[in-house]
Structure formats: C-alpha cells, structure tokens
Scaffold this motif. Structure first.
Motif, PDB file in Angstrom:
ATOM      1  N   UNK A   1       0.833  -1.198   0.000  1.00 11.21           N
ATOM      2  CA  UNK A   1       0.000   0.000   0.000  1.00 11.21           C
ATOM      3  C   UNK A   1       0.867   1.246   0.000  1.00 11.21           C
ATOM      4  N   UNK A   2       0.428   2.256  -0.742  1.00 15.67           N
ATOM      5  CA  UNK A   2       1.155   3.515  -0.793  1.00 15.67           C
ATOM      6  C   UNK A   2       0.865   4.334   0.464  1.00 15.67           C
ATOM      7  N   UNK A   3       1.644   5.382   0.653  1.00 16.96           N
ATOM      8  CA  UNK A   3       1.424   6.242   1.823  1.00 16.96           C
ATOM      9  C   UNK A   3       0.057   6.913   1.756  1.00 16.96           C
ATOM     10  N   UNK A   4      -0.434   7.192   0.518  1.00 19.07           N
ATOM     11  CA  UNK A   4      -1.745   7.816   0.370  1.00 19.07           C
ATOM     12  C   UNK A   4      -2.858   6.849   0.780  1.00 19.07           C
ATOM     13  N   UNK A   5      -2.674   5.570   0.468  1.00 20.10           N
ATOM     14  CA  UNK A   5      -3.654   4.565   0.899  1.00 20.10           C
ATOM     15  C   UNK A   5      -3.708   4.478   2.417  1.00 20.10           C
ATOM     16  N   UNK A  87     -13.764 -14.203  -4.541  1.00 19.67           N
ATOM     17  CA  UNK A  87     -13.444 -15.351  -5.410  1.00 19.67           C
ATOM     18  C   UNK A  87     -13.349 -14.951  -6.876  1.00 19.67           C
ATOM     19  N   UNK A  88     -13.830 -13.770  -7.220  1.00 18.43           N
ATOM     20  CA  UNK A  88     -13.774 -13.299  -8.607  1.00 18.43           C
ATOM     21  C   UNK A  88     -12.952 -12.021  -8.680  1.00 18.43           C
ATOM     22  N   UNK A  89     -11.839 -12.010  -7.941  1.00 16.93           N
ATOM     23  CA  UNK A  89     -11.067 -10.780  -7.829  1.00 16.93           C
ATOM     24  C   UNK A  89     -10.418 -10.346  -9.144  1.00 16.93           C
ATOM     25  N   UNK A  90      -9.937 -11.277  -9.940  1.00 14.71           N
ATOM     26  CA  UNK A  90      -9.244 -10.899 -11.167  1.00 14.71           C
ATOM     27  C   UNK A  90     -10.187 -10.230 -12.160  1.00 14.71           C
ATOM     28  N   UNK A  92     -12.923  -8.630 -11.369  1.00  6.12           N
ATOM     29  CA  UNK A  92     -13.293  -7.332 -10.811  1.00  6.12           C
ATOM     30  C   UNK A  92     -12.179  -6.316 -11.006  1.00  6.12           C
ATOM     31  N   UNK A  93     -10.927  -6.739 -10.873  1.00  5.17           N
ATOM     32  CA  UNK A  93      -9.802  -5.828 -11.059  1.00  5.17           C
ATOM     33  C   UNK A  93      -9.750  -5.326 -12.490  1.00  5.17           C
ATOM     34  N   UNK A  94     -10.036  -6.187 -13.452  1.00  2.00           N
ATOM     35  CA  UNK A  94     -10.043  -5.762 -14.851  1.00  2.00           C
ATOM     36  C   UNK A  94     -11.090  -4.684 -15.097  1.00  2.00           C
ATOM     37  N   UNK A  95     -12.248  -4.841 -14.458  1.00  3.81           N
ATOM     38  CA  UNK A  95     -13.294  -3.836 -14.616  1.00  3.81           C
ATOM     39  C   UNK A  95     -12.879  -2.517 -13.968  1.00  3.81           C
ATOM     40  N   UNK A 103      -6.532   3.919 -10.239  1.00  5.67           N
ATOM     41  CA  UNK A 103      -5.146   3.515 -10.033  1.00  5.67           C
ATOM     42  C   UNK A 103      -4.984   2.015 -10.259  1.00  5.67           C
ATOM     43  N   UNK A 104      -3.797   1.583 -10.692  1.00  7.04           N
ATOM     44  CA  UNK A 104      -3.566   0.140 -10.831  1.00  7.04           C
ATOM     45  C   UNK A 104      -3.742  -0.556  -9.486  1.00  7.04           C
ATOM     46  N   UNK A 105      -4.405  -1.697  -9.480  1.00  2.00           N
ATOM     47  CA  UNK A 105      -4.717  -2.417  -8.251  1.00  2.00           C
ATOM     48  C   UNK A 105      -4.240  -3.853  -8.358  1.00  2.00           C
ATOM     49  N   UNK A 106      -3.539  -4.301  -7.322  1.00  2.00           N
ATOM     50  CA  UNK A 106      -3.123  -5.698  -7.265  1.00  2.00           C
ATOM     51  C   UNK A 106      -4.232  -6.529  -6.624  1.00  2.00           C
ATOM     52  N   UNK A 107      -4.072  -7.840  -6.719  1.00  2.80           N
ATOM     53  CA  UNK A 107      -5.054  -8.739  -6.119  1.00  2.80           C
ATOM     54  C   UNK A 107      -5.094  -8.550  -4.612  1.00  2.80           C
ATOM     55  N   UNK A 108      -3.929  -8.378  -3.990  1.00  3.67           N
ATOM     56  CA  UNK A 108      -3.878  -8.199  -2.538  1.00  3.67           C
ATOM     57  C   UNK A 108      -4.568  -6.897  -2.110  1.00  3.67           C
ATOM     58  N   UNK A 109      -4.345  -5.825  -2.878  1.00  8.98           N
ATOM     59  CA  UNK A 109      -4.995  -4.558  -2.555  1.00  8.98           C
ATOM     60  C   UNK A 109      -6.515  -4.655  -2.697  1.00  8.98           C
TER      61      UNK A 109
END
Length: 243
Positions: A1-5, A87-90, A92-95, A103-109
C-alpha cells in the motif's frame, strides 16, 4: 500500500470514530434528531401508562422492528456478495482498472479493500440485531407496565418507569443509528477502489451529510415545532430540563 492509501484508511477510521464521539457530546448540548425524539419517547411512554389497551404501542414497536429487520437481512446479503467478490477478484480488477482515473490495483490490494467492506457490514449487522433485541426488551417492559387504575404506584414511580422504558427504546435507536452510519461510510469505501483521494472526499462528504441531517435538517425543525409552543420556544428551553 502507498502512503496515500495508508493515510486515507487512517483518516477514515479517525473521521468515523471522531464524528460518533462528537455527535454524542453535541447531542447533550443542543437539540438534534436523537435528543428531540427521546423527549417524544418519554411522552409516549407516559401516555402508554394511561391507556388500558396497549396494542397500538406494541404495533408501533413492531413497525420499527420490521424496518431494522430489513437492514439486518440486507447486511447478510451484502456480506454474501462481498465474499463472492473475493473469489472473482481478477475479473473485478479488470473492470476497475478500465475506469477513468483508476489507479492500478493488485489482487492483494483489492482483497484488502473488500475485507474492509466486510468488516463494516459485520459491524452494521451486529448493531441492527442488537437494536432488534432492545426493541424486544421494550415490548416486555410495555407488557409489564402497571395498569392505569393501579393505585400502589406514585406519580414519581410511574414517571420513572416511563423514562426507563423510553431509555431502552432510545438505546435501540442509537444502535440502529450506528448501523445506518455504517451503510453511509461504506459508500465512501467504494471510492477507494478507484483512487485514495476519492475515498477521502467520500467520507468527508458523508460526515457533512450526517451532520446536516442530524443537527440542521428540516425534519429536526418540524419535530421541535410539533411540540407545544412551537420551535422558537423549544430552542429557548433549557436543555437540562429534558428527561
């Protein structure tokens, strides 16, 4: 996580807890929706003691319980949807990444943000169900209320019973209010999925909306004006004189 997060999440909890403490303290100093309704609850219970048939009073409590039961059930459905989103994180991230300014989002974020929403709705569910239980306590107290012709209780004892019963309903109302605030603040978390700055703007906006509705709304003015003497007289009335 960034400092802004980190800063946005920290500010989120500080804002939520801070507003809750602020609202409770300010309610003791000035009229708001909560304090004005408590006056009516005491009046309601005093009139209830003068009635022999109390079906109308229990019907009012049943209507309140139905509304809270709706929110409690909705919380369960939202939690089920959030767990499914994990369970459908990937997908959702694409959307999310396709949205403008996102901002770009990882699976963990993404999972961390969803977990925050899950915790908020668990908190809301516990508050709604506790509110339901307290309304059921109030039903028991109304059922145990002395009949109007009972002469063994003095006027002071009858008023003490009415105030205590109204206080139980007031506690139930506070729990319901906490659950609703959870819904409000959860809306701001949705902005975090796009950008932390949108998250910050979201919960600041939520606090402004809550403050205006609780302390400056037209509904509050109407509630106060409904009391004998009108709004102007009630604003001059000393707050310490309230039950």
């Amino acid at each position: 996580m960034s400092w802004l997060d980190i800063a946005s999440v920290t500010g989120f909890f500080i804002t939520w807890v801070g507003y809750t403490v602020f609202a409770r303290k300010k309610a003791k100093e000035t009229w708001c929706l909560t304090s004005s309704l408590q006056w009516y609850r005491v009046e309601w219970m005093l009139r209830m003691l003068d009635r022999d048939m109390r079906m109308a009073d229990t019907a009012i409590l049943s209507n309140l319980e139905r509304v809270i039961g709706f929110f409690a059930s909705t919380s369960i459905l939202i939690l089920a949807g959030l767990v499914t989103a994990l369970t459908a994180n990937k997908a959702a991230i694409e959307v999310l990444t396709s949205l403008p300014f996102a901002e770009p989002t990882t699976v963990e974020q993404f999972e961390l943000k969803v977990m925050l929403l899950i915790l908020i709705y668990i908190f809301a569910f516990f508050n709604f169900t506790w509110s339901l239980r307290q309304y059921s306590f109030a039903n028991v107290l109304i059922g145990a209320a002395p009949p109007p012709e009972a002469g063994e209780l003095s006027e002071t004892e009858r008023r003490r019973f009415a105030i205590s019963t109204a206080k139980v309903i007031d506690h139930a109302g506070h729990s319901y209010n906490y659950g609703l605030r959870s819904y409000y603040f959860s809306m701001s978390v949705l902005g975090w999925f796009i950008h932390p700055l949108l998250f910050i703007v979201g919960y600041v906006f939520v606090v402004c909306v809550l403050y205006r509705r609780e302390f400056m709304s037209r509904a509050l003015n109407s509630i106060l004006a409904a009391r004998e003497g009108g709004l102007e007289r009630q604003q001059r009335k000393k707050f310490s004189e309230k039950p």
